[in-house]
Design a protein around this motif. Structure first.
Motif, PDB file in Angstrom:
ATOM      1  N   LEU A  26       1.305  -1.461  -0.110  1.00  0.00           N
ATOM      2  CA  LEU A  26       0.047  -0.126   0.521  1.00  0.00           C
ATOM      3  C   LEU A  26       0.796   1.268  -0.125  1.00  0.00           C
ATOM      4  CD1 LEU A  26      -2.576  -0.975   2.257  1.00  0.00           C
ATOM      5  CD2 LEU A  26      -2.864  -0.502  -0.126  1.00  0.00           C
ATOM      6  N   ALA A  27       2.049   1.072   1.213  1.00  0.00           N
ATOM      7  CA  ALA A  27       3.139   1.902   0.779  1.00  0.00           C
ATOM      8  C   ALA A  27       3.709   2.920  -0.551  1.00  0.00           C
ATOM      9  CB  ALA A  27       4.153   2.000   2.024  1.00  0.00           C
ATOM     10  N   ALA A  28       3.860   1.694  -0.942  1.00  0.00           N
ATOM     11  CA  ALA A  28       4.116   1.906  -2.365  1.00  0.00           C
ATOM     12  C   ALA A  28       3.125   2.143  -3.298  1.00  0.00           C
ATOM     13  CB  ALA A  28       4.645   0.680  -3.187  1.00  0.00           C
ATOM     14  N   GLU A  29       2.210   2.757  -3.117  1.00  0.00           N
ATOM     15  CA  GLU A  29       0.734   3.424  -3.833  1.00  0.00           C
ATOM     16  C   GLU A  29       0.525   4.413  -3.239  1.00  0.00           C
ATOM     17  OE1 GLU A  29       0.411   2.423  -7.280  1.00  0.00           O
ATOM     18  OE2 GLU A  29       1.221   1.617  -7.259  1.00  0.00           O
ATOM     19  N   GLN A  30       1.404   5.547  -2.145  1.00  0.00           N
ATOM     20  CA  GLN A  30       0.797   6.068  -1.334  1.00  0.00           C
ATOM     21  C   GLN A  30      -0.358   6.449  -0.778  1.00  0.00           C
ATOM     22  OE1 GLN A  30       1.890   9.972  -4.152  1.00  0.00           O
ATOM     23  NE2 GLN A  30       3.770   9.909  -3.465  1.00  0.00           N
ATOM     24  N   MET A  31      -1.120   4.882  -0.242  1.00  0.00           N
ATOM     25  CA  MET A  31      -1.923   4.371   0.660  1.00  0.00           C
ATOM     26  C   MET A  31      -1.910   3.832   1.839  1.00  0.00           C
ATOM     27  SD  MET A  31      -3.671   2.555  -2.351  1.00  0.00           S
ATOM     28  CE  MET A  31      -5.177   2.803  -1.684  1.00  0.00           C
ATOM     29  N   GLY A  32      -2.766   3.469   2.922  1.00  0.00           N
ATOM     30  CA  GLY A  32      -2.116   3.290   3.757  1.00  0.00           C
ATOM     31  C   GLY A  32      -3.545   2.963   4.556  1.00  0.00           C
ATOM     32  N   ILE A  33      -2.691   2.451   6.153  1.00  0.00           N
ATOM     33  CA  ILE A  33      -3.910   1.402   6.900  1.00  0.00           C
ATOM     34  C   ILE A  33      -4.422   2.199   7.642  1.00  0.00           C
ATOM     35  CG2 ILE A  33      -4.119  -0.359   8.589  1.00  0.00           C
ATOM     36  CD1 ILE A  33      -3.208  -2.790   6.783  1.00  0.00           C
ATOM     37  N   VAL A  59      -8.606   0.059   4.599  1.00  0.00           N
ATOM     38  CA  VAL A  59      -7.546   1.101   3.775  1.00  0.00           C
ATOM     39  C   VAL A  59      -7.880   2.871   2.950  1.00  0.00           C
ATOM     40  CG1 VAL A  59      -6.411   0.938   1.587  1.00  0.00           C
ATOM     41  CG2 VAL A  59      -6.673  -1.398   3.104  1.00  0.00           C
ATOM     42  N   CYS A  60      -6.519   3.510   2.746  1.00  0.00           N
ATOM     43  CA  CYS A  60      -6.796   4.871   2.592  1.00  0.00           C
ATOM     44  C   CYS A  60      -5.790   5.511   1.495  1.00  0.00           C
ATOM     45  CB  CYS A  60      -7.804   5.644   3.402  1.00  0.00           C
ATOM     46  SG  CYS A  60      -8.248   7.514   3.117  1.00  0.00           S
ATOM     47  N   SER A  61      -6.414   6.204   0.229  1.00  0.00           N
ATOM     48  CA  SER A  61      -4.994   7.372  -0.051  1.00  0.00           C
ATOM     49  C   SER A  61      -6.459   8.309   0.556  1.00  0.00           C
ATOM     50  CB  SER A  61      -5.772   6.943  -1.655  1.00  0.00           C
ATOM     51  OG  SER A  61      -4.445   8.198  -2.345  1.00  0.00           O
ATOM     52  N   PRO A  62      -5.080   8.904   0.849  1.00  0.00           N
ATOM     53  CA  PRO A  62      -5.469   9.881   1.378  1.00  0.00           C
ATOM     54  C   PRO A  62      -6.223  11.006   0.580  1.00  0.00           C
ATOM     55  CG  PRO A  62      -3.911   9.627   2.900  1.00  0.00           C
ATOM     56  CD  PRO A  62      -3.701   8.871   1.606  1.00  0.00           C
ATOM     57  N   ALA A  77     -19.293   8.090   4.220  1.00  0.00           N
ATOM     58  CA  ALA A  77     -19.995   6.749   4.803  1.00  0.00           C
ATOM     59  C   ALA A  77     -19.621   5.457   4.237  1.00  0.00           C
ATOM     60  CB  ALA A  77     -21.470   7.174   4.879  1.00  0.00           C
ATOM     61  N   LEU A  78     -18.627   5.850   2.922  1.00  0.00           N
ATOM     62  CA  LEU A  78     -17.791   4.869   2.695  1.00  0.00           C
ATOM     63  C   LEU A  78     -16.502   4.258   2.047  1.00  0.00           C
ATOM     64  CD1 LEU A  78     -20.436   4.814  -0.988  1.00  0.00           C
ATOM     65  CD2 LEU A  78     -21.332   3.437   0.658  1.00  0.00           C
ATOM     66  N   LEU A  79     -16.131   5.640   3.678  1.00  0.00           N
ATOM     67  CA  LEU A  79     -14.878   5.317   2.845  1.00  0.00           C
ATOM     68  C   LEU A  79     -14.373   5.421   4.559  1.00  0.00           C
ATOM     69  CD1 LEU A  79     -13.830   8.750   1.709  1.00  0.00           C
ATOM     70  CD2 LEU A  79     -13.969   6.492   0.503  1.00  0.00           C
ATOM     71  N   PRO A  80     -12.834   4.594   5.154  1.00  0.00           N
ATOM     72  CA  PRO A  80     -12.256   3.675   4.149  1.00  0.00           C
ATOM     73  C   PRO A  80     -12.659   3.082   3.285  1.00  0.00           C
ATOM     74  CG  PRO A  80     -11.265   3.272   6.291  1.00  0.00           C
ATOM     75  CD  PRO A  80     -12.370   4.477   6.266  1.00  0.00           C
ATOM     76  N   CYS A  81     -11.640   2.424   2.225  1.00  0.00           N
ATOM     77  CA  CYS A  81     -12.102   0.980   1.784  1.00  0.00           C
ATOM     78  C   CYS A  81     -12.043  -0.355   3.009  1.00  0.00           C
ATOM     79  CB  CYS A  81     -11.459   1.738   0.672  1.00  0.00           C
ATOM     80  SG  CYS A  81     -12.220   1.783  -0.854  1.00  0.00           S
ATOM     81  N   GLY A  82     -12.795  -0.726   2.696  1.00  0.00           N
ATOM     82  CA  GLY A  82     -13.015  -2.519   3.304  1.00  0.00           C
ATOM     83  C   GLY A  82     -11.317  -3.063   3.050  1.00  0.00           C
ATOM     84  N   CYS A  83     -11.461  -3.497   3.686  1.00  0.00           N
ATOM     85  CA  CYS A  83     -10.311  -4.948   3.498  1.00  0.00           C
ATOM     86  C   CYS A  83     -10.405  -5.834   4.545  1.00  0.00           C
ATOM     87  CB  CYS A  83      -8.943  -4.210   3.650  1.00  0.00           C
ATOM     88  SG  CYS A  83      -7.235  -5.793   3.445  1.00  0.00           S
ATOM     89  N   GLY A  84     -10.026  -7.177   4.141  1.00  0.00           N
ATOM     90  CA  GLY A  84     -10.375  -8.392   5.131  1.00  0.00           C
ATOM     91  C   GLY A  84      -8.910  -9.599   5.044  1.00  0.00           C
ATOM     92  N   VAL A  85      -8.401  -9.618   6.206  1.00  0.00           N
ATOM     93  CA  VAL A  85      -7.186 -10.418   6.033  1.00  0.00           C
ATOM     94  C   VAL A  85      -7.637 -11.664   7.271  1.00  0.00           C
ATOM     95  CG1 VAL A  85      -4.891  -9.992   6.527  1.00  0.00           C
ATOM     96  CG2 VAL A  85      -6.327  -7.900   5.466  1.00  0.00           C
ATOM     97  N   ALA A 115     -12.715   9.321 -10.217  1.00  0.00           N
ATOM     98  CA  ALA A 115     -11.386   9.115  -8.602  1.00  0.00           C
ATOM     99  C   ALA A 115     -11.311   7.970  -8.613  1.00  0.00           C
ATOM    100  CB  ALA A 115     -11.789  10.130  -7.473  1.00  0.00           C
ATOM    101  N   THR A 116     -12.648   6.958  -8.061  1.00  0.00           N
ATOM    102  CA  THR A 116     -12.397   5.393  -7.959  1.00  0.00           C
ATOM    103  C   THR A 116     -11.434   4.397  -9.123  1.00  0.00           C
ATOM    104  OG1 THR A 116     -14.600   4.995  -8.827  1.00  0.00           O
ATOM    105  CG2 THR A 116     -14.571   5.360  -6.914  1.00  0.00           C
ATOM    106  N   GLU A 117     -11.395   5.312 -10.657  1.00  0.00           N
ATOM    107  CA  GLU A 117     -10.704   3.920 -11.823  1.00  0.00           C
ATOM    108  C   GLU A 117      -9.710   4.303 -10.743  1.00  0.00           C
ATOM    109  OE1 GLU A 117     -11.534   2.696 -13.626  1.00  0.00           O
ATOM    110  OE2 GLU A 117     -13.487   2.596 -12.776  1.00  0.00           O
ATOM    111  N   GLU A 118      -8.647   5.791 -10.618  1.00  0.00           N
ATOM    112  CA  GLU A 118      -7.500   5.833  -9.940  1.00  0.00           C
ATOM    113  C   GLU A 118      -7.230   5.372  -9.429  1.00  0.00           C
ATOM    114  OE1 GLU A 118      -4.736   9.686  -8.780  1.00  0.00           O
ATOM    115  OE2 GLU A 118      -6.588  10.339  -9.575  1.00  0.00           O
ATOM    116  N   VAL A 119      -8.129   4.910  -8.013  1.00  0.00           N
ATOM    117  CA  VAL A 119      -7.383   4.363  -6.368  1.00  0.00           C
ATOM    118  C   VAL A 119      -7.814   2.514  -7.307  1.00  0.00           C
ATOM    119  CG1 VAL A 119      -9.879   3.988  -5.623  1.00  0.00           C
ATOM    120  CG2 VAL A 119      -7.704   3.808  -3.651  1.00  0.00           C
ATOM    121  N   ARG A 120      -8.708   2.510  -7.692  1.00  0.00           N
ATOM    122  CA  ARG A 120      -8.514   0.835  -8.656  1.00  0.00           C
ATOM    123  C   ARG A 120      -7.515   0.434  -8.971  1.00  0.00           C
ATOM    124  NH1 ARG A 120     -10.708  -2.942 -12.158  1.00  0.00           N
ATOM    125  NH2 ARG A 120     -11.747  -3.922 -11.312  1.00  0.00           N
TER     126      ARG A 120
END
Length: 134
Positions: A26-33, A59-62, A77-85, A115-120
């Protein structure tokens, strides 16, 4: 197994190491937990249940989150993106990252879809990194 709402990948790593691998990808894409819930510990503490190791992760891209909330503040209300591990088998962890197209579909707004296509695309690169680390 894949889903229409998430990118999935399995790693031959226990959950602790898989979380570190996820953070780096995630960090490589400027994203984080931005949030993490230890589901196993919570179920044990609150319900007395024994369960396999699992995390619910936000998970979020600020930059993209700011962009989305500038378009429509209610998208928060839909952020951050969810992730299950989930470590369903010892030493083997499955990661499911929410497809941000779910946010676009819920909004029906073309600017949100852009915007969501970019994060996708960024999440697809994250999954590729995870597969390499696998």
């Amino acid at each position: 197994m894949s889903t229409p709402y998430a990118f999935t990948v399995e790693l031959g790593q226990p959950i602790g190491l898989a979380m570190e691998t996820l953070r780096a990808a995630l960090a490589a894409e400027q994203m984080g937990i931005v949030s993490e819930v230890d589901v196993q510990a919570t179920l044990k503490a609150k319900l007395g249940l024994d369960s396999p190791p699992a995390r619910l992760v936000g998970v979020c891209s600020p930059r993209i989150a700011h962009q989305l909330m500038s378009i429509d503040p209610d998208l928060a209300a839909l952020l951050p993106c969810g992730c299950g591990v989930n470590e369903l088998v010892p030493g083997r962890t499955r990661i499911a990252l929410q497809d941000p197209r779910m946010i676009a579909a819920a909004s029906g707004n073309a600017a949100v879809a852009e915007a969501t296509e970019e994060v996708r695309a960024a999440l697809e690169r994250v999954v590729a990194r995870l597969r390499e680390a696998g």
